[in-house]
Motif scaffolding. Structure first.
Motif, PDB file in Angstrom:
ATOM      1  N   ASN A   1      -8.309  12.450   7.862  1.00 50.14           N
ATOM      2  CA  ASN A   1      -8.973  11.180   8.171  1.00 50.14           C
ATOM      3  C   ASN A   1      -9.701  10.542   6.982  1.00 50.14           C
ATOM      4  O   ASN A   1     -10.503   9.638   7.156  1.00 50.14           O
ATOM      5  CB  ASN A   1      -9.915  11.334   9.374  1.00 50.14           C
ATOM      6  N   VAL A   2      -9.397  11.010   5.766  1.00 53.70           N
ATOM      7  CA  VAL A   2      -9.905  10.377   4.539  1.00 53.70           C
ATOM      8  C   VAL A   2      -8.716  10.127   3.617  1.00 53.70           C
ATOM      9  O   VAL A   2      -7.879  11.012   3.413  1.00 53.70           O
ATOM     10  CB  VAL A   2     -10.961  11.264   3.834  1.00 53.70           C
ATOM     11  N   ALA A   3      -8.654   8.927   3.055  1.00 52.79           N
ATOM     12  CA  ALA A   3      -7.463   8.495   2.315  1.00 52.79           C
ATOM     13  C   ALA A   3      -7.185   9.325   1.075  1.00 52.79           C
ATOM     14  O   ALA A   3      -6.041   9.713   0.811  1.00 52.79           O
ATOM     15  CB  ALA A   3      -7.598   7.023   1.921  1.00 52.79           C
TER      16      ALA A   3
ATOM     17  N   LEU B   1      -4.528  13.696  -2.193  1.00 52.81           N
ATOM     18  CA  LEU B   1      -4.153  12.687  -3.180  1.00 52.81           C
ATOM     19  C   LEU B   1      -5.376  12.345  -4.030  1.00 52.81           C
ATOM     20  O   LEU B   1      -6.478  12.145  -3.502  1.00 52.81           O
ATOM     21  CB  LEU B   1      -3.655  11.445  -2.445  1.00 52.81           C
ATOM     22  N   ILE B   2      -5.187  12.302  -5.346  1.00 54.43           N
ATOM     23  CA  ILE B   2      -6.250  11.911  -6.279  1.00 54.43           C
ATOM     24  C   ILE B   2      -5.912  10.529  -6.828  1.00 54.43           C
ATOM     25  O   ILE B   2      -4.815  10.318  -7.367  1.00 54.43           O
ATOM     26  CB  ILE B   2      -6.367  12.924  -7.437  1.00 54.43           C
TER      27      ILE B   2
ATOM     28  N   GLN C   1       0.666   8.557   3.452  1.00 52.01           N
ATOM     29  CA  GLN C   1       1.069   9.248   4.698  1.00 52.01           C
ATOM     30  C   GLN C   1       0.250   8.756   5.890  1.00 52.01           C
ATOM     31  O   GLN C   1      -0.250   9.538   6.712  1.00 52.01           O
ATOM     32  CB  GLN C   1       0.962  10.769   4.533  1.00 52.01           C
ATOM     33  N   ILE C   2       0.125   7.431   5.996  1.00 55.40           N
ATOM     34  CA  ILE C   2      -0.664   6.826   7.073  1.00 55.40           C
ATOM     35  C   ILE C   2       0.094   6.943   8.390  1.00 55.40           C
ATOM     36  O   ILE C   2       1.303   6.704   8.453  1.00 55.40           O
ATOM     37  CB  ILE C   2      -0.965   5.345   6.756  1.00 55.40           C
TER      38      ILE C   2
ATOM     39  N   ASN D   1      -0.916  11.685   8.233  1.00 50.31           N
ATOM     40  CA  ASN D   1      -0.037  12.790   8.651  1.00 50.31           C
ATOM     41  C   ASN D   1       0.044  13.830   7.537  1.00 50.31           C
ATOM     42  O   ASN D   1       1.017  13.928   6.802  1.00 50.31           O
ATOM     43  CB  ASN D   1       1.357  12.240   8.976  1.00 50.31           C
ATOM     44  N   ARG D   2      -1.028  14.619   7.403  1.00 47.91           N
ATOM     45  CA  ARG D   2      -1.082  15.632   6.354  1.00 47.91           C
ATOM     46  C   ARG D   2      -1.499  16.960   6.970  1.00 47.91           C
ATOM     47  O   ARG D   2      -2.339  17.001   7.838  1.00 47.91           O
ATOM     48  CB  ARG D   2      -2.114  15.249   5.287  1.00 47.91           C
TER      49      ARG D   2
END
Length: 445
Positions: A141-143, A174-175, A367-368, A444-445
């Motif tokens: 829930n964090v981008a 993701l960075i 992966q939204i 979706n991770r």
């Protein structure tokens, strides 16, 4: 139950444009067909042959809340975003206080839950000493994790190499990076201050925050990502030289290193400083015609994956300061989609490619969950755009809290006529409805 039927649209999705209708029930798209029969209880939106696109997903904005709300806030800037066809944004951590603990990060989500017109996510900020907090970040829930490798508004510079390597090595998230080399910038700035004092001419900006500064930092970040296996996304690329660092022979879903370009680097060049001055002072700087052309080429051949804005409002008064004290950044979310459609009118890019870079690819890259496409079962985040409806940007129609735009007096040939967020019509024919239906993104991770 709320049911909306969009009729007579030119639907743009996954590289195709086809005439059809879209049926929406509550938040979701439930049918797409060449013809869907209307029923009495349907709310009808006639697209009148205009383009129906997935709402744009802007992966880099600064909405200034908390702490800098004299410049903008989540309500004002998300309102401008939906008027511009952007239905989802990802906001950066350099607010006040900086979002560098899980508690501070969640406070921003709480504000957005009450006030955002668009869907939202907030990035977790990295510093030289908050690794423990960074590693607590929930990938569902964090981008992303945001790292400033060059100082900008808010000064969250991470400049200790051992810290960077620990972050890159230990997070599976993701960075996202801002890449400019601080030492190079300081050396360049000292040279021009010696020559001009504080009143450095604006057209020196791209020589101070130079091609070399960008390339040194981007290449270091990429080398570190390759060494550690980290998943890296580099924000707001601005130079021709950096384009040699990226691949286009790998499908996006398989890329470990991805790239973003912002609308202003595709639109303006150093020649525009004479007219626009500090209004187009951004970090990284707007650079030369050759750089702009190289960015376009890389965008079209898929070395660059995403178009964003880096929307970063400041007051007009702040922007009137001399070079050394005028802040960098400008407001863009209301005008980014129509600016890209203007580039389409000029023959630079197809409509299908605009949708790929502004909706499909951000959704894939981050992966939204169920956004960024016009598909059955997906959230109904949609915009209708009339490509033959000229209008001019004026103070009167600017929705940004700061009240100005670098596009003032520009006439765009295309206009957003409708925007839907989660199946709710939030913008129609120059009017934002007072309905804040934005939802927190899930991944979706």
């Amino acid at each position: 139950m709320k049911t909306i039927l969009i009729k007579n649209a030119q639907i743009v999705n996954e590289g195709q444009i086809f005439k059809g209708d879209v049926l929406i029930e509550n938040e979701f798209i439930i049918d797409i067909a060449s013809h869907i029969e209307a029923q009495d209880h349907f709310e009808i939106i006639d697209a009148q042959g205009n383009y129906l696109i997935p709402g744009a997903i802007d992966d880099q904005v600064h909405f200034r809340e908390p702490g800098l709300t004299h410049k903008g806030n989540i309500a004002s800037e998300s309102r401008a975003a939906v008027a511009g066809g952007i239905t989802t944004f990802m906001e950066q951590p350099n607010t006040v206080p900086n979002a560098v603990t899980q508690e501070l990060l969640e406070q921003k989500y709480e504000i957005a839950a009450q006030t955002s017109y668009a869907n939202y996510s907030f990035m977790m900020g990295a510093t030289n000493d908050n690794l423990e907090e960074v590693l607590k970040t929930n990938p569902r829930n964090v981008a992303a994790i945001k790292i400033f490798l060059g100082s900008s508004t808010g000064n969250m510079l991470v400049d200790r190499e051992e810290v960077l390597e620990k972050i890159f090595s230990n997070t599976k998230m993701l960075i996202c990076t801002h890449c400019e080399d601080e030492d190079t910038i300081k050396t360049n700035l000292a040279h021009y201050k010696e020559k001009y004092g504080d009143d450095i001419p604006m057209d020196c900006h791209h020589l101070i925050r130079s091609e070399e500064a960008c390339y040194i930092s981007s290449s270091k970040a990429i080398a570190l990502a390759k060494k550690t296996g980290a998943r890296l996304h580099i924000f707001h690329l601005s130079t021709a030289k950096e384009m040699e660092l990226f691949d286009n022979n790998i499908p996006l879903e398989e890329k470990k290193i991805t790239a973003e370009v912002c609308v202003h680097h595709l639109w303006f060049t150093d020649k525009d400083y004479a007219d626009k001055g500090t209004l187009i002072k951004w970090n990284p700087a707007v650079k030369t015609e050759n750089d702009k052309n190289a960015l376009w080429e890389a965008l079209l051949d898929d070395r660059i994956d995403v178009i964003a804005t880096d929307h970063a409002p400041h007051t007009f008064e702040e922007k009137q300061n001399p070079y050394t004290s005028a802040p960098s950044g400008g407001p863009l979310v209301q005008h980014s989609v129509v600016a890209m459609f203007e580039a389409h009118k000029q023959g630079k890019i197809s409509i299908e490619k605009i949708v790929e870079k502004m909706a499909h690819n951000p959704a894939k890259l981050f992966q939204i969950d169920r956004r960024g496409f016009i598909k059955k079962g997906y959230y109904a985040d949609l915009a209708i755009i009339d490509t033959n409806n000229p209008w001019t940007v004026t103070k009167e129609n600017i929705l940004y809290h700061c009240g100005w735009s670098p596009f003032e007096n520009v006439t765009f040939n295309s206009k957003i006529t409708h925007t839907l967020v989660n199946g709710t019509l939030v913008y129609e024919n120059d009017t934002v409805k007072n309905i804040q239906t934005g939802k927190r993104l899930e991944f979706n991770r």
